[in-house]
Design an enzyme around this catalytic site. Structure first.
Site, PDB file in Angstrom:
ATOM      1  N   ARG A 166       0.618  -4.884  -5.848  1.00 44.43           N
ATOM      2  CA  ARG A 166       0.983  -6.220  -5.377  1.00 44.43           C
ATOM      3  C   ARG A 166       1.515  -6.992  -6.584  1.00 44.43           C
ATOM      4  O   ARG A 166       1.187  -6.675  -7.731  1.00 44.43           O
ATOM      5  CB  ARG A 166      -0.243  -6.922  -4.808  1.00 44.43           C
ATOM      6  CG  ARG A 166      -0.733  -6.263  -3.536  1.00 44.43           C
ATOM      7  CD  ARG A 166      -2.086  -6.762  -3.154  1.00 44.43           C
ATOM      8  NE  ARG A 166      -2.014  -8.088  -2.553  1.00 44.43           N
ATOM      9  CZ  ARG A 166      -3.052  -8.902  -2.432  1.00 44.43           C
ATOM     10  NH1 ARG A 166      -4.239  -8.526  -2.859  1.00 44.43           N
ATOM     11  NH2 ARG A 166      -2.931 -10.076  -1.873  1.00 44.43           N
ATOM     12  N   GLY A 204       0.846  -1.205   0.000  1.00 39.62           N
ATOM     13  CA  GLY A 204       0.000   0.000   0.000  1.00 39.62           C
ATOM     14  C   GLY A 204       0.875   1.246   0.000  1.00 39.62           C
ATOM     15  O   GLY A 204       1.948   1.242   0.604  1.00 39.62           O
ATOM     16  N   ARG A 217      -5.934  -2.568   9.576  1.00 41.83           N
ATOM     17  CA  ARG A 217      -6.596  -3.861   9.456  1.00 41.83           C
ATOM     18  C   ARG A 217      -6.239  -4.812  10.597  1.00 41.83           C
ATOM     19  O   ARG A 217      -7.094  -5.485  11.145  1.00 41.83           O
ATOM     20  CB  ARG A 217      -6.207  -4.500   8.111  1.00 41.83           C
ATOM     21  CG  ARG A 217      -7.373  -5.076   7.380  1.00 41.83           C
ATOM     22  CD  ARG A 217      -6.969  -5.541   6.005  1.00 41.83           C
ATOM     23  NE  ARG A 217      -7.392  -4.620   4.971  1.00 41.83           N
ATOM     24  CZ  ARG A 217      -8.661  -4.434   4.618  1.00 41.83           C
ATOM     25  NH1 ARG A 217      -9.636  -5.085   5.219  1.00 41.83           N
ATOM     26  NH2 ARG A 217      -8.960  -3.588   3.668  1.00 41.83           N
ATOM     27  N   ASP A 241       0.410   1.865   8.625  1.00 41.99           N
ATOM     28  CA  ASP A 241      -0.211   1.093   9.707  1.00 41.99           C
ATOM     29  C   ASP A 241       0.546   1.080  11.032  1.00 41.99           C
ATOM     30  O   ASP A 241      -0.011   0.761  12.064  1.00 41.99           O
ATOM     31  CB  ASP A 241      -0.422  -0.357   9.259  1.00 41.99           C
ATOM     32  CG  ASP A 241      -1.551  -0.466   8.255  1.00 41.99           C
ATOM     33  OD1 ASP A 241      -2.293   0.513   8.120  1.00 41.99           O
ATOM     34  OD2 ASP A 241      -1.685  -1.522   7.621  1.00 41.99           O
ATOM     35  N   THR A 267       4.653   2.232   5.259  1.00 41.24           N
ATOM     36  CA  THR A 267       3.273   1.800   5.509  1.00 41.24           C
ATOM     37  C   THR A 267       2.674   2.698   6.578  1.00 41.24           C
ATOM     38  O   THR A 267       3.355   3.045   7.532  1.00 41.24           O
ATOM     39  CB  THR A 267       3.201   0.317   5.950  1.00 41.24           C
ATOM     40  OG1 THR A 267       1.898   0.060   6.496  1.00 41.24           O
ATOM     41  CG2 THR A 267       4.215  -0.038   7.018  1.00 41.24           C
ATOM     42  N   ASP A 280       2.667  -1.135  11.905  1.00 45.72           N
ATOM     43  CA  ASP A 280       2.514  -2.517  12.372  1.00 45.72           C
ATOM     44  C   ASP A 280       3.825  -3.295  12.390  1.00 45.72           C
ATOM     45  O   ASP A 280       3.820  -4.521  12.442  1.00 45.72           O
ATOM     46  CB  ASP A 280       1.481  -3.247  11.491  1.00 45.72           C
ATOM     47  CG  ASP A 280       1.853  -3.222  10.016  1.00 45.72           C
ATOM     48  OD1 ASP A 280       2.812  -2.508   9.638  1.00 45.72           O
ATOM     49  OD2 ASP A 280       1.188  -3.909   9.223  1.00 45.72           O
ATOM     50  N   ASP A 339       5.625  -5.305   5.621  1.00 44.94           N
ATOM     51  CA  ASP A 339       6.247  -6.600   5.938  1.00 44.94           C
ATOM     52  C   ASP A 339       6.223  -7.581   4.764  1.00 44.94           C
ATOM     53  O   ASP A 339       7.158  -8.350   4.579  1.00 44.94           O
ATOM     54  CB  ASP A 339       5.656  -7.203   7.209  1.00 44.94           C
ATOM     55  CG  ASP A 339       4.186  -7.528   7.079  1.00 44.94           C
ATOM     56  OD1 ASP A 339       3.513  -6.914   6.223  1.00 44.94           O
ATOM     57  OD2 ASP A 339       3.697  -8.392   7.818  1.00 44.94           O
TER      58      ASP A 339
END
Ligand code: ADP
Length: 348
Positions: A78, A11, A177, A133, A131, A135, A109
């Protein structure tokens, strides 16, 4: 090294262009040429009609022009074919043919796993955590997270202003997410009264009870910040009930979920509750100064690592400073959710 490559994958996140610009400036400084690989790992497979759509020599002036722009100039996508060993071998041939001796991979990741595979096939890679996120456990902040957080905080403040004017609660769904960091920090930053995240099981009953208690105490315009992945941690029986009621079998679009939550809360609390899903606005902002700073140092460090023959590394922030560590170790680290902050938001 005389020539390196750079790609953005997964993303998009604010700061990707700034990181590419920092890579380009540093490469120029050391007299290295730089190839921009388009659309993540797709570019390495060279399947477009024109090579310019897969790998192009980057012109520093062009890159500097877009350094502070959101999105990614190199494009991102992707590339499921990259999961196949034979396709990766094909990619490595193309990389060698282009004379690329090392690659800076900017992504999350998943992209790091791809980078690790390339390293095993003899192409040294260094990762930058692009990213929103947040995360990745090995770094205090991922690239783009600060911008996304500020974007959410701005929007939640705007929603809270109108909630206040009308004395009515609001639900705001933000991205995340599997990781509730955006929701958590955005809720804390804006004074939101309720926060739900994927990391902590919750129920509509709990949220509506808290909303009613706030209402009884005179707060008629509370904000509920929901991370998009929180629907997965909602107590199962409620979810099942919802699916049965709506005759749904497959995954339910989160917009429906937010609207559904608003509808149920409206019934339970007998007050108007307005839902807003913030969506991609969080990913498409101009990078904050913090993210641009991180991109600048990370891009510089990535090139320095490659030219010193140190591949298989990822760059992050530790104790406020930019550092690097082996990809495999970074991916092994477990994220620790800030339960203390979560409880603080939901109890004060
Ligand atoms: P992110 O990098 O944001 O986590 P994805 O998980 O979609 O995003 O991964 C981005 C791309 O990285 C994938 O489309 C694929 O090309 C590559 N990738 C992901 N996992 C692997 C893997 N195990 N091996 C090789 N490549 C991978």
């Amino acid at each position: 090294m005389r020539r390196i490559g750079v790609l953005t994958s997964g993303g998009d996140s604010p700061g990707m262009n700034a990181a590419v610009a920092a890579v380009a400036k540093t490469a120029r400084y050391y007299g290295m040429s730089l190839i921009g690989i388009k659309r993540g790992y797709n570019g390495t497979l060279c399947r477009s009609n024109s090579i310019a759509d897969d790998m192009v020599e980057l012109d520093l002036d062009t890159i500097l022009d877009i350094a502070d722009q959101p999105g990614t100039f190199l494009r991102t996508a992707r590339c499921l074919d990259f999961l196949k060993p034979e396709m990766r071998a094909h990619a490595v041939n193309n990389i060698h043919e282009m004379g690329i001796e090392g690659i800076v991979v900017i992504g999350g990741d998943g992209s790091y796993h791809g980078a690790m595979e390339l390293c095993e096939l003899g192409v040294p890679c260094v990762g930058i955590p692009g990213t929103i996120d947040n995360d990745l456990a090995y770094t205090e902040m991922t690239l783009g997270y600060d911008t996304a957080l500020n974007s959410c905080a701005d929007d939640i403040r705007a929603i809270r202003a109108t909630s206040r004017s009308h004395d009515r609660p609001g639900i705001v769904e933000v991205m995340g997410r599997h990781c509730g960091d955006i929701a958590l920090k955005a809720a804390a930053a804006t004074g939101a009264e309720i926060c739900v995240v994927p990391e902590v099981p919750w129920s509509i009953q709990e949220v509506s009870d808290r909303l009613c208690r706030l209402y009884d105490a005179g707060n008629h315009r509370a904000t509920i910040v929901v991370a998009e992945g929180a629907w997965d941690s909602m107590q199962h029986f409620e979810w099942q009930k919802y699916l049965i009621e709506h005759n749904e079998r497959a995954h339910v679009d989160s917009t429906i979920s937010t609207n559904y939550l608003a509808k149920v809360l409206r019934l339970k609390t007998k007050t108007e509750v307005r839902p807003t899903v913030l969506g991609y606005t969080q990913r498409g902002r101009q990078p904050s100064a913090y993210d641009s700073w991180f991109a600048f140092e990370a891009g510089n460090l990535a090139v320095n690592l490659l030219r010193n023959g140190i591949g298989n590394q990822v760059i992050g922030i530790k104790d406020g400073r930019v550092y690097y560590m082996p990809i495999v170790m970074a991916l092994r680290q477990k994220r620790e959710f800030n339960l203390g902050l979560y409880n603080m938001i939901n109890s004060l």
